[in-house]
Design an enzyme around this catalytic site. Sequence first.
Site, PDB file in Angstrom:
ATOM      1  CB  SER A  61      21.448  60.103  63.408  1.00 16.46           C
ATOM      2  OG  SER A  61      21.197  61.484  63.319  1.00 16.46           O
ATOM      3  CE1 TYR A  73      26.296  61.615  65.794  1.00  9.95           C
ATOM      4  CE2 TYR A  73      24.764  62.408  64.137  1.00  9.95           C
ATOM      5  CZ  TYR A  73      25.003  61.777  65.341  1.00  9.95           C
ATOM      6  OH  TYR A  73      23.949  61.300  66.093  1.00  9.95           O
TER       7      TYR A  73
END
Length: 261
Positions: free
Chosen positions: A143, A156
């Site tokens: 990501s 995350y």
Amino acid sequence: MFLKGKTALVTGSTSGIGLAYAQALAKEGANIVLNGFGDADEIEAMRSELAGISGGTALYSGADLTDEAAIADMFAYAAAELGGVDILINNAGTQYVAKVEEFPVDKWNLIIALNLSAAFHTSRLAIPYMKKQGWGRIIATASAHSLVASPGKSAYVAAKHAIAGLTKTLALETAEHGITVNAISPGYVWTPLVEGQIPDTMATRNMTREEVINDVLLKAQPTKEFVTPDQVASMALYLCRDEAKAITGANLSMDGGWSVQ
Ligand code: NAD
């Protein structure tokens, strides 16, 4: 169909980016091992569509990737049915948004298990077969959050930074075996995962849905456009080609310029 005869296992492929990977790989003839949760009839429809597209085999494993025994069972199933896994895409992931002092401990543990540790288990189980074959591809959906941070996303961001590090180490360990290991780092892709975090962000930041989309999600993305699952899948397909064999250990940004700011 340059992937005819190869088997691709895509974690978290019953939805979003993972399903786009499975469809792109099947179009090039790969056998697919589909994985993820969802409605049984819908998953069976996806599985049979993928088999039709590839002209090969498509299997489904409902393994919960937070359970290392279930991951081992999924690999045993793939090996028994298809010989082994040539292309591993570590894609399953989840998100939770809260300030660190309010972050539920069970959500931290889930995100580290699913977004990070699962990729360690799948990779350690996949690499011996790839080494035997002298060919393999391991791709992680990391990501933009493997490179930059956002408030409220401690677990995350930690897991995605770590997967970029795991990618580098696995690339070095497999470099002489015809195996490449890379991460693709999308910015915001319009999938159920992104849609699902809008209510929490609305609450955390006291914003409307439109404000979250325009002023939080797309604010960071200079192109002001969501990335599409198909764009991400086409990068993975390229990494599977022989002309991409010099690309290993890379973290490839597809974020509309987000992480260069
Ligand atoms: P999604 O929610 O649409 O899909 C997630 C998939 O993971 C589903 O198939 C789900 O069933 C599966 N899954 C969830 N928990 C699981 C478990 N315990 N065991 C097995 N499978 C499980 O999400 P998405 O947006 O397609 O995200 C896929 C990946 O891409 C994630 O790693 C995510 O972090 C990453 N990513 C997404 C975006 C984005 O904007 N959507 C951006 C960058 C990175």
